[in-house]
Scaffold this motif. Structure first.
Motif, PDB file in Angstrom:
ATOM      1  N   TYR A  12       0.825  -1.199   0.000  1.00 10.61           N
ATOM      2  CA  TYR A  12       0.000   0.000   0.000  1.00 10.61           C
ATOM      3  C   TYR A  12       0.865   1.257   0.000  1.00 10.61           C
ATOM      4  N   ALA A  13       0.467   2.252  -0.802  1.00 13.42           N
ATOM      5  CA  ALA A  13       1.180   3.528  -0.877  1.00 13.42           C
ATOM      6  C   ALA A  13       0.171   4.633  -1.134  1.00 13.42           C
ATOM      7  N   THR A  14       0.170   5.651  -0.271  1.00 13.48           N
ATOM      8  CA  THR A  14      -0.770   6.751  -0.448  1.00 13.48           C
ATOM      9  C   THR A  14      -0.443   7.578  -1.690  1.00 13.48           C
ATOM     10  N   THR A  15       0.814   7.523  -2.156  1.00 16.26           N
ATOM     11  CA  THR A  15       1.225   8.344  -3.297  1.00 16.26           C
ATOM     12  C   THR A  15       0.684   7.825  -4.624  1.00 16.26           C
ATOM     13  N   SER A  16       0.200   6.586  -4.676  1.00 16.05           N
ATOM     14  CA  SER A  16      -0.279   5.995  -5.919  1.00 16.05           C
ATOM     15  C   SER A  16      -1.792   5.816  -5.879  1.00 16.05           C
ATOM     16  N   SER A  17      -2.499   6.539  -6.736  1.00 19.82           N
ATOM     17  CA  SER A  17      -3.953   6.385  -6.797  1.00 19.82           C
ATOM     18  C   SER A  17      -4.337   5.000  -7.295  1.00 19.82           C
ATOM     19  N   GLY A  18      -3.530   4.423  -8.202  1.00 22.27           N
ATOM     20  CA  GLY A  18      -3.819   3.083  -8.702  1.00 22.27           C
ATOM     21  C   GLY A  18      -3.761   2.042  -7.603  1.00 22.27           C
ATOM     22  N   ILE A  19      -2.747   2.127  -6.750  1.00 24.42           N
ATOM     23  CA  ILE A  19      -2.641   1.188  -5.635  1.00 24.42           C
ATOM     24  C   ILE A  19      -3.783   1.404  -4.651  1.00 24.42           C
ATOM     25  N   ARG A  20      -4.080   2.658  -4.375  1.00 24.18           N
ATOM     26  CA  ARG A  20      -5.208   2.941  -3.481  1.00 24.18           C
ATOM     27  C   ARG A  20      -6.504   2.362  -4.042  1.00 24.18           C
ATOM     28  N   ALA A  21      -6.668   2.426  -5.360  1.00 23.13           N
ATOM     29  CA  ALA A  21      -7.890   1.911  -5.982  1.00 23.13           C
ATOM     30  C   ALA A  21      -8.031   0.411  -5.751  1.00 23.13           C
ATOM     31  N   LEU A  22      -6.927  -0.336  -5.825  1.00 21.20           N
ATOM     32  CA  LEU A  22      -6.984  -1.781  -5.628  1.00 21.20           C
ATOM     33  C   LEU A  22      -7.461  -2.132  -4.219  1.00 21.20           C
ATOM     34  N   TYR A  23      -6.897  -1.458  -3.222  1.00 23.66           N
ATOM     35  CA  TYR A  23      -7.297  -1.720  -1.839  1.00 23.66           C
ATOM     36  C   TYR A  23      -8.724  -1.229  -1.579  1.00 23.66           C
ATOM     37  N   ARG A  24      -9.051  -0.100  -2.177  1.00 24.70           N
ATOM     38  CA  ARG A  24     -10.391   0.452  -1.969  1.00 24.70           C
ATOM     39  C   ARG A  24     -11.453  -0.435  -2.617  1.00 24.70           C
ATOM     40  N   LEU A  25     -11.122  -1.067  -3.750  1.00 26.95           N
ATOM     41  CA  LEU A  25     -12.066  -1.985  -4.387  1.00 26.95           C
ATOM     42  C   LEU A  25     -12.379  -3.144  -3.452  1.00 26.95           C
ATOM     43  N   CYS A  26     -11.361  -3.673  -2.784  1.00 30.71           N
ATOM     44  CA  CYS A  26     -11.590  -4.763  -1.827  1.00 30.71           C
ATOM     45  C   CYS A  26     -12.554  -4.309  -0.731  1.00 30.71           C
ATOM     46  N   HIS A  27     -12.325  -3.127  -0.211  1.00 36.89           N
ATOM     47  CA  HIS A  27     -13.214  -2.573   0.819  1.00 36.89           C
ATOM     48  C   HIS A  27     -14.657  -2.498   0.307  1.00 36.89           C
ATOM     49  N   HIS A  28     -14.843  -1.932  -0.884  1.00 29.57           N
ATOM     50  CA  HIS A  28     -16.194  -1.751  -1.409  1.00 29.57           C
ATOM     51  C   HIS A  28     -16.879  -3.095  -1.671  1.00 29.57           C
ATOM     52  N   LEU A  29     -16.149  -4.068  -2.195  1.00 26.53           N
ATOM     53  CA  LEU A  29     -16.755  -5.376  -2.447  1.00 26.53           C
ATOM     54  C   LEU A  29     -17.226  -6.016  -1.151  1.00 26.53           C
ATOM     55  N   ASN A  30     -16.431  -5.921  -0.094  1.00 27.14           N
ATOM     56  CA  ASN A  30     -16.864  -6.456   1.192  1.00 27.14           C
ATOM     57  C   ASN A  30     -18.052  -5.687   1.749  1.00 27.14           C
ATOM     58  N   GLU A  31     -18.026  -4.363   1.621  1.00 27.87           N
ATOM     59  CA  GLU A  31     -19.144  -3.558   2.106  1.00 27.87           C
ATOM     60  C   GLU A  31     -20.437  -3.897   1.365  1.00 27.87           C
ATOM     61  N   ALA A  32     -20.300  -4.298   0.104  1.00 28.07           N
ATOM     62  CA  ALA A  32     -21.480  -4.643  -0.697  1.00 28.07           C
ATOM     63  C   ALA A  32     -21.923  -6.086  -0.491  1.00 28.07           C
ATOM     64  N   GLY A  33     -21.143  -6.878   0.255  1.00 32.74           N
ATOM     65  CA  GLY A  33     -21.553  -8.244   0.570  1.00 32.74           C
ATOM     66  C   GLY A  33     -20.886  -9.339  -0.236  1.00 32.74           C
ATOM     67  N   TYR A  34     -19.801  -9.010  -0.959  1.00 37.92           N
ATOM     68  CA  TYR A  34     -19.075 -10.008  -1.745  1.00 37.92           C
ATOM     69  C   TYR A  34     -17.722 -10.264  -1.083  1.00 37.92           C
TER      70      TYR A  34
END
Length: 287
Positions: A12-34
């Protein structure tokens, strides 16, 4: 029973939006029930995000790789390729296997990524989310704007060709922002951000924070990216200031993504929060 999705990512690196997107996608999928988990070489816990980490085999999970990963290192039978930039530009392959389901992050990249696959991609293959955290990025007119900053990141080659404007004391944004809180604080105090990277979420974050924006073109001319037609420009979506906070927290986009994945593979129905918590308690190979 295995997680539905596994997401491969660099540390994880705050300087990279692409890396943040990968981790954030995991968060959203879990929040949505997957049920979803990260596959990362170094684990960084993000307290506010719902992101377990992978500690076992792939099994029947659908593996999501960014475009920077060559091939299929986890030997997954089901692969989603998420092109966060042009294929091969920052690493990885320039073409993708027919067995992979290819998605793009930015709808402006559909044409470029379509050249890497057999059949052209349509709007259902856009997997986009808001990445601007309203807890750290927000305007504050009461803060005096006392500095000017530069930002290089993916624009190293341009920075070597074209110097910064003369007669202005300009500080490197990268040197002042070890974390997201520092980024927000610095941008709120920045008059003008001079960026050599035309394709960065930092430009949106600076605009929200009230900065004047200048990017450098291939012709060496500094200009405002919000009104240009440069091919590498980020997507300036409507009502940026009014909608970015809602977009950051909204997980509803995941259902369209899952609906498209189901055209090729089986995906269980979204689990309610209580059932998802019980799933993670039972599945010990994940932390």
């Amino acid at each position: 029973m295995a997680p539905v999705f596994l997401i491969w990512a660099p540390p994880y690196a705050t300087t990279s939006s692409g890396i943040r997107a990968l981790y954030r996608l995991c968060h959203h999928l879990n929040e949505a029930g997957y049920p979803s988990a990260m596959v990362a070489r170094r684990i960084k816990r993000l307290p506010k995000w719902n992101i377990p980490f992978h500690r076992g085999g792939v099994g029947d999970s659908i593996v999501i790789y960014p475009e920077i990963v060559p091939g299929n290192p986890l030997a997954a039978e089901k692969v989603v390729r998420w092109a966060l930039n042009d294929p091969g530009l920052l690493g990885g392959e320039t073409t993708y296997a027919d067995e992979e389901m290819v998605f793009v992050y930015d709808p402006q990249r559909l044409e470029a990524v379509s050249r890497a696959v057999k059949e052209p991609l349509g709007p259902r293959r856009v997997l986009w989310m808001g990445l601007i955290d309203p807890d750290v990025i927000y305007p504050d007119p009461s803060v005096p704007k006392t500095i000017d900053c530069s930002f290089i990141y993916k624009g190293r080659a341009l920075s070597e060709r074209f110097p910064l404007p003369e007669g202005i004391a300009i500080e490197a944004l990268e040197d002042r922002t070890p974390n997201m809180a520092a980024l927000g604080d610095t941008l709120r105090r920045t008059r003008t951000l001079y960026s050599y990277d035309h394709y960065s979420n930092v430009l949106r974050e600076a605009a929200i924070s009230g900065c004047e924006l200048r990017v450098i073109g291939e012709d060496g001319v500094w200009h405002d990216p919000r009104g240009c037609s440069c091919p590498k420009n980020i997507w300036w979506y409507d009502d940026l200031l009014g909608s970015y906070a809602r977009r950051y927290s909204d997980s509803a986009f995941t259902h369209d993504f899952v609906r498209e994945v189901r055209t090729r593979w089986s995906v269980p129905q979204a689990a309610p929060p209580g059932k998802l918590r019980r799933f993670w308690r039972r599945f010990r190979p994940f932390g």
